[in-house]
Design a protein around this motif. Sequence first.
Motif, PDB file in Angstrom:
ATOM      1  N   HIS A 152     -27.044  41.142   4.336  1.00 15.31           N
ATOM      2  CA  HIS A 152     -26.190  42.230   3.829  1.00 15.31           C
ATOM      3  C   HIS A 152     -24.721  41.858   3.947  1.00 15.31           C
ATOM      4  O   HIS A 152     -24.161  41.799   5.041  1.00 15.31           O
ATOM      5  N   HIS A 199     -23.646  53.588  -2.824  1.00 19.51           N
ATOM      6  CA  HIS A 199     -23.457  53.950  -1.411  1.00 19.51           C
ATOM      7  C   HIS A 199     -23.383  55.477  -1.261  1.00 19.51           C
ATOM      8  O   HIS A 199     -22.847  56.147  -2.143  1.00 19.51           O
ATOM      9  N   GLU A 249     -26.779  49.608  -1.556  1.00 17.74           N
ATOM     10  CA  GLU A 249     -27.202  50.387  -0.446  1.00 17.74           C
ATOM     11  C   GLU A 249     -27.095  51.872  -0.753  1.00 17.74           C
ATOM     12  O   GLU A 249     -26.183  52.318  -1.449  1.00 17.74           O
ATOM     13  N   HIS A 305     -28.584  52.802   4.417  1.00 14.31           N
ATOM     14  CA  HIS A 305     -27.429  53.000   5.289  1.00 14.31           C
ATOM     15  C   HIS A 305     -27.586  54.383   5.908  1.00 14.31           C
ATOM     16  O   HIS A 305     -27.787  55.361   5.189  1.00 14.31           O
ATOM     17  N   HIS A 349     -30.261  49.007   7.266  1.00 16.21           N
ATOM     18  CA  HIS A 349     -29.219  47.994   7.414  1.00 16.21           C
ATOM     19  C   HIS A 349     -28.206  48.416   8.477  1.00 16.21           C
ATOM     20  O   HIS A 349     -28.037  49.602   8.748  1.00 16.21           O
ATOM     21  N   ASP A 401     -22.598  42.517   7.116  1.00 19.03           N
ATOM     22  CA  ASP A 401     -21.891  43.624   6.464  1.00 19.03           C
ATOM     23  C   ASP A 401     -20.432  43.228   6.196  1.00 19.03           C
ATOM     24  O   ASP A 401     -19.551  44.070   6.153  1.00 19.03           O
TER      25      ASP A 401
END
Length: 258
Positions: free
Chosen positions: A6, A63, A92, A128, A154, A204
């Motif tokens: 990720h 997101h 995500e 997430h 994640h 990330d």
Amino acid sequence: MLVDSHCHLNYKGLIEEQGAVLDRARKSGVTAMLNISTRESEWRDIVATAERESDVWASIGIHPHEADAHPDIDLAKLVREAEHERVVGIGETGLDYYYDHSDRDRQKSSFRTHIHAARETGLPIIVHTRDAEEDTASIMKDEMEQGGYSGVIHCFTASEDFAYKALDLGLYISISGIVTFKNAKDLQATAAKLPLDRLLVETDAPFLAPVPHRGKTGEPAFVADTARFLAELRGEDYTEICEKTSQNFYNLFSKARV
Ligand SMILES: [Zn+2]
Ligand SMILES: [Zn+2]
């Protein structure tokens, strides 16, 4: 083998020198990276990076912060974009009640739409979740009862209880550089006991640079530091952590090829 499951290679801080960032990742042993989407306007560039670089894969998704800005996101659009050969995951997505940048009901409905896309395409979902354990777990479970799908939590920072709920649903857990932080005692305790065959590692990046790079812009090369820390924490070999988490990545994101 070592996979950064990720990262955001097209974000400010990395995009300006993406070539050098990829070089440094390869030099520190990173053999593949998953470049994650957070909004529709990025999709084309994220996929283009994956078309250009054979060790970079792409995800398609919105997101939770961006849920309000994408009221028209629908299943058909996600499924269509995910058909591209370099797209290996959906996300995500998820729920973020810490920042609450988008309306919670919109976040929930976007999360479910992404799960439906994961189910329809057979691609894993990238979840997430922050300050939203209960709703995240209940949506994942409710959706699982309506039909199978796979995925990963994640940048895992949630409780041990939540970790086992996700594992029970067949999901994987991805550990970020946060585990190396001094104040992350609870996370370290959980990460020490999670089953190795369900763990992934990630940066990330450009966020969350691990020790000893704290304060710097995160980049995929640093996933090696997180893997090294994890190996020490769990009393396992560094090579074993690298091999196992990479195998897990390819088991989950099976559209990606070694
Ligand atoms: Zn995230
Ligand atoms: Zn991210």
